[in-house]
Design a protein around this motif. Structure first.
Motif, PDB file in Angstrom:
ATOM      1  N   ALA A 202      75.800  57.895  99.152  1.00  0.00           N
ATOM      2  CA  ALA A 202      75.649  58.248  97.737  1.00  0.00           C
ATOM      3  C   ALA A 202      76.046  59.698  97.473  1.00  0.00           C
ATOM      4  CB  ALA A 202      74.207  58.005  97.290  1.00  0.00           C
ATOM      5  N   LEU A 203      76.138  60.519  98.523  1.00  0.00           N
ATOM      6  CA  LEU A 203      76.562  61.902  98.365  1.00  0.00           C
ATOM      7  C   LEU A 203      78.033  62.014  97.973  1.00  0.00           C
ATOM      8  CD1 LEU A 203      74.792  63.406 101.525  1.00  0.00           C
ATOM      9  CD2 LEU A 203      74.037  63.582  99.144  1.00  0.00           C
ATOM     10  N   LEU A 204      78.776  60.928  98.139  1.00  0.00           N
ATOM     11  CA  LEU A 204      80.211  60.910  97.795  1.00  0.00           C
ATOM     12  C   LEU A 204      80.440  59.843  96.734  1.00  0.00           C
ATOM     13  CD1 LEU A 204      81.607  61.142 101.452  1.00  0.00           C
ATOM     14  CD2 LEU A 204      81.315  63.020  99.818  1.00  0.00           C
ATOM     15  N   PRO A 205      79.991  60.064  95.516  1.00  0.00           N
ATOM     16  CA  PRO A 205      80.043  59.018  94.479  1.00  0.00           C
ATOM     17  C   PRO A 205      81.444  58.609  94.065  1.00  0.00           C
ATOM     18  CG  PRO A 205      79.407  61.126  93.532  1.00  0.00           C
ATOM     19  CD  PRO A 205      79.412  61.317  95.012  1.00  0.00           C
ATOM     20  N   GLU A 206      82.435  59.455  94.348  1.00  0.00           N
ATOM     21  CA  GLU A 206      83.801  59.097  93.967  1.00  0.00           C
ATOM     22  C   GLU A 206      84.418  58.053  94.894  1.00  0.00           C
ATOM     23  OE1 GLU A 206      83.915  62.594  96.769  1.00  0.00           O
ATOM     24  OE2 GLU A 206      82.731  61.961  95.024  1.00  0.00           O
ATOM     25  N   LEU A 207      83.748  57.747  95.990  1.00  0.00           N
ATOM     26  CA  LEU A 207      84.227  56.749  96.944  1.00  0.00           C
ATOM     27  C   LEU A 207      83.358  55.510  96.884  1.00  0.00           C
ATOM     28  CD1 LEU A 207      84.806  59.044 100.071  1.00  0.00           C
ATOM     29  CD2 LEU A 207      86.506  58.353  98.359  1.00  0.00           C
ATOM     30  N   THR A 208      83.893  54.396  97.382  1.00  0.00           N
ATOM     31  CA  THR A 208      83.058  53.210  97.530  1.00  0.00           C
ATOM     32  C   THR A 208      82.056  53.447  98.656  1.00  0.00           C
ATOM     33  OG1 THR A 208      84.475  52.150  99.187  1.00  0.00           O
ATOM     34  CG2 THR A 208      85.016  51.771  96.838  1.00  0.00           C
ATOM     35  N   TYR A 209      81.034  52.590  98.731  1.00  0.00           N
ATOM     36  CA  TYR A 209      80.030  52.753  99.781  1.00  0.00           C
ATOM     37  C   TYR A 209      80.682  52.715 101.155  1.00  0.00           C
ATOM     38  CZ  TYR A 209      75.851  52.130 102.599  1.00  0.00           C
ATOM     39  OH  TYR A 209      74.858  52.301 103.549  1.00  0.00           O
ATOM     40  N   PHE A 210      81.578  51.760 101.361  1.00  0.00           N
ATOM     41  CA  PHE A 210      82.228  51.610 102.660  1.00  0.00           C
ATOM     42  C   PHE A 210      83.058  52.851 102.991  1.00  0.00           C
ATOM     43  CE2 PHE A 210      85.774  50.306 105.370  1.00  0.00           C
ATOM     44  CZ  PHE A 210      85.094  49.686 106.399  1.00  0.00           C
ATOM     45  N   GLN A 211      83.855  53.328 102.040  1.00  0.00           N
ATOM     46  CA  GLN A 211      84.689  54.499 102.280  1.00  0.00           C
ATOM     47  C   GLN A 211      83.840  55.728 102.588  1.00  0.00           C
ATOM     48  OE1 GLN A 211      86.785  54.509  98.561  1.00  0.00           O
ATOM     49  NE2 GLN A 211      88.499  53.262  99.330  1.00  0.00           N
ATOM     50  N   ALA A 212      82.783  55.909 101.818  1.00  0.00           N
ATOM     51  CA  ALA A 212      81.918  57.070 102.031  1.00  0.00           C
ATOM     52  C   ALA A 212      81.234  56.995 103.395  1.00  0.00           C
ATOM     53  CB  ALA A 212      80.882  57.155 100.923  1.00  0.00           C
ATOM     54  N   PHE A 213      80.812  55.815 103.792  1.00  0.00           N
ATOM     55  CA  PHE A 213      80.162  55.654 105.090  1.00  0.00           C
ATOM     56  C   PHE A 213      81.120  56.055 106.216  1.00  0.00           C
ATOM     57  CE2 PHE A 213      78.958  53.409 108.919  1.00  0.00           C
ATOM     58  CZ  PHE A 213      77.579  53.568 108.965  1.00  0.00           C
ATOM     59  N   VAL A 214      82.365  55.610 106.131  1.00  0.00           N
ATOM     60  CA  VAL A 214      83.343  55.932 107.173  1.00  0.00           C
ATOM     61  C   VAL A 214      83.632  57.434 107.198  1.00  0.00           C
ATOM     62  CG1 VAL A 214      85.724  55.574 107.937  1.00  0.00           C
ATOM     63  CG2 VAL A 214      84.366  53.633 107.139  1.00  0.00           C
ATOM     64  N   VAL A 215      83.752  58.049 106.031  1.00  0.00           N
ATOM     65  CA  VAL A 215      84.000  59.492 105.966  1.00  0.00           C
ATOM     66  C   VAL A 215      82.860  60.267 106.620  1.00  0.00           C
ATOM     67  CG1 VAL A 215      84.167  61.460 104.392  1.00  0.00           C
ATOM     68  CG2 VAL A 215      85.510  59.402 103.949  1.00  0.00           C
ATOM     69  N   LEU A 216      81.636  59.886 106.334  1.00  0.00           N
ATOM     70  CA  LEU A 216      80.490  60.566 106.922  1.00  0.00           C
ATOM     71  C   LEU A 216      80.406  60.328 108.431  1.00  0.00           C
ATOM     72  CD1 LEU A 216      77.787  59.891 104.177  1.00  0.00           C
ATOM     73  CD2 LEU A 216      78.980  62.040 104.658  1.00  0.00           C
ATOM     74  N   THR A 217      80.815  59.150 108.874  1.00  0.00           N
ATOM     75  CA  THR A 217      80.839  58.873 110.313  1.00  0.00           C
ATOM     76  C   THR A 217      81.867  59.757 111.012  1.00  0.00           C
ATOM     77  OG1 THR A 217      80.195  56.579 109.906  1.00  0.00           O
ATOM     78  CG2 THR A 217      81.131  57.079 112.054  1.00  0.00           C
ATOM     79  N   LEU A 218      83.038  59.923 110.392  1.00  0.00           N
ATOM     80  CA  LEU A 218      84.057  60.805 110.955  1.00  0.00           C
ATOM     81  C   LEU A 218      83.578  62.257 110.966  1.00  0.00           C
ATOM     82  CD1 LEU A 218      87.311  59.316 109.399  1.00  0.00           C
ATOM     83  CD2 LEU A 218      86.746  59.425 111.835  1.00  0.00           C
ATOM     84  N   ALA A 219      82.836  62.642 109.950  1.00  0.00           N
ATOM     85  CA  ALA A 219      82.290  64.002 109.922  1.00  0.00           C
ATOM     86  C   ALA A 219      81.312  64.216 111.080  1.00  0.00           C
ATOM     87  CB  ALA A 219      81.597  64.255 108.589  1.00  0.00           C
ATOM     88  N   ALA A 220      80.452  63.233 111.342  1.00  0.00           N
ATOM     89  CA  ALA A 220      79.528  63.330 112.479  1.00  0.00           C
ATOM     90  C   ALA A 220      80.290  63.362 113.797  1.00  0.00           C
ATOM     91  CB  ALA A 220      78.556  62.147 112.454  1.00  0.00           C
TER      92      ALA A 220
END
Length: 421
Positions: free
Chosen positions: A80-98
């Motif tokens: 939800a911290l990345l509202p401009e993305l879909t849930y799936f896209q945001a989840f993957v982005v945060l996983t790559l950040a980790a």
């Protein structure tokens, strides 16, 4: 660019290239050899469903698939911290950040005098062996907390304990990284940081969400997953005439039928035995190096993984991260263990998602794949414990050399310090 910067540039380039490949595999995950979309489905269907429940202030208490500690809630809400993305896209982005955080922590630790960048290289090249699976699970985030905890313990034990507690609230196992902290002040400070952080965080989660401990009921009902060590034994038993079946329950493909409960009980007994061995090591260990906390953490998580009733492919993410931490130190005793884990990781990717249907049907191909993967993990666990135990015991003192007296011409012994004429 000078010579000192070249290894870091190479690591960055390798990370970007391999993660781009993992993203490509994720986008094309509907291919038959990539799981027909089953890998990504866990995020956009299951995680997103839980997100809806969590966003209303409650854990999914009546969902048998919810088997995670309350700290998993904030992780699943984080997209939800990345509202401009879909849930799936945001989840993957945060996983790559980790994922990037893990690499940076390992590279920073490896750049210190007397350390090694081999750990950062292992993480960079080892994680893609699981194909796109790590991007569609939140095990990378948990591993990041465990890695940062271990690398922080030596200089700031309280902070290291705090990170371990946060990881434990998400997936329990990071609590094991505190096993190898040196006795005395370091252990007390790490324990204090863990207890305070864990208690405060749990209190906050209990205040914000209803049913924070609902996961315990579902976790206790789990059976024997087909990919576990016990599952491999039952798969072999199928070829010997055993009439058990495979069924989807509690979020995994599990065996049902005669003797399954006995196999589950044996797994729990082995886990208890592993706990006893680790505690005995802790009591009897007499020699600590900078690598001992790293080695003990890897050994503990490896033993608990091998004896578990469930060994999902994403569990390899944990082991790769801890093995990478070990390799940042030149004093580690776990180098051959890390090699076995890399091999087991590669076999895991063949078993899931590539040939998972063979594993589910218990064909000889699927059974032998799991026998190989779990055989490698078992060998790694035994070797890890053996080397941990050996390197924590002080070497036996060498006896002082005994000098035989020399004989003179008359046959009588002569002494070097004789004052006789």
């Amino acid at each position: 660019m000078n010579r000192r910067q070249l290894p870091f540039a190479a690591l960055a380039a390798a990370w970007l290239a391999t993660r781009a490949l993992m993203l490509w595999l994720l986008v094309h995950g509907t291919s038959p050899h990539l799981g027909r979309g089953s890998v990504a489905r866990e995020v956009w269907r299951l995680y997103f469903h839980w997100y809806g429940t969590l966003s209303h202030g409650a854990f999914p208490a009546h969902d048998t698939l919810w088997q995670y500690p309350p700290g998993a809630g904030p992780v699943l809400l984080a997209p939800a911290l990345l509202p401009e993305l879909t849930y799936f896209q945001a989840f993957v982005v945060l996983t790559l950040a980790a994922d990037a955080v893990v690499l940076l922590a390992l590279a920073r630790a490896g750049a210190r005098p007397g350390r090694s960048l081999l750990g950062a290289a292992l993480w960079t090249g080892g994680l893609p062996l699981l194909l796109h699976v790590p991007l569609a699970r939140y095990d990378v985030q948990v591993t990041a907390l465990a890695v940062v905890s271990l690398l922080t313990l030596a200089h700031r034990p309280r902070a290291g304990g705090a990170f371990a507690a946060l990881g434990a609230l998400v997936k329990v196992w990071p609590a094991l990284v505190l096993l190898g902290t040196p006795r005395g002040r370091s252990t007390r400070r790490a324990a204090t940081g863990a207890v305070v952080t864990g208690a405060v965080s749990l209190g906050v989660l209990a205040a914000w969400f209803a049913n924070p401990l609902a996961f315990l009921r579902q976790q206790g009902n789990r059976g024997v997953q087909i990919e576990s060590l016990g599952g491999t034994a039952l798969s072999l038993a199928r070829h010997a005439g055993w009439r058990g079946t495979v069924r989807y329950q509690y979020g995994a493909m599990e065996f049902t039928g005669p003797y399954v409960s006995a196999v589950a009980a044996v797994s729990l007994a082995l886990t208890a035995a592993a706990c006893g061995l680790l505690l005995l090591w802790r009591v009897r260990a007499r020699r600590w190096t900078e690598a001992t906390p790293f080695d003990a953490a890897l050994c503990a998580v490896l033993l608990f993984t091998v004896t578990s009733r469930v060994i999902s492919p994403q569990y390899m993410v944990w082991l790769l991260g801890l093995a990478a931490v070990c390799l940042t130190s030149r004093h580690t005793a776990q180098r051959p263990v890390a090699a076995l884990l890399v091999a087991a990781t590669a076999v895991s990717a063949v078993a899931y998602p590539a040939l998972y249907g063979e594993v589910v049907r218990c064909t000889w191909t699927g059974t032998l794949l799991m026998l190989l993967r779990n055989g490698l993990l078992t060998a790694a666990a035994v070797l890890s414990l053996t080397r941990l135990w050996r390197h924590a015991r002080p070497a036996a003192p060498r006896p002082a050399p005994v000098h035989e007296p020399r004989s003179g011409a008359d046959g009588r012994p002569q002494h070097a310090l004789s004052t006789s004429p």
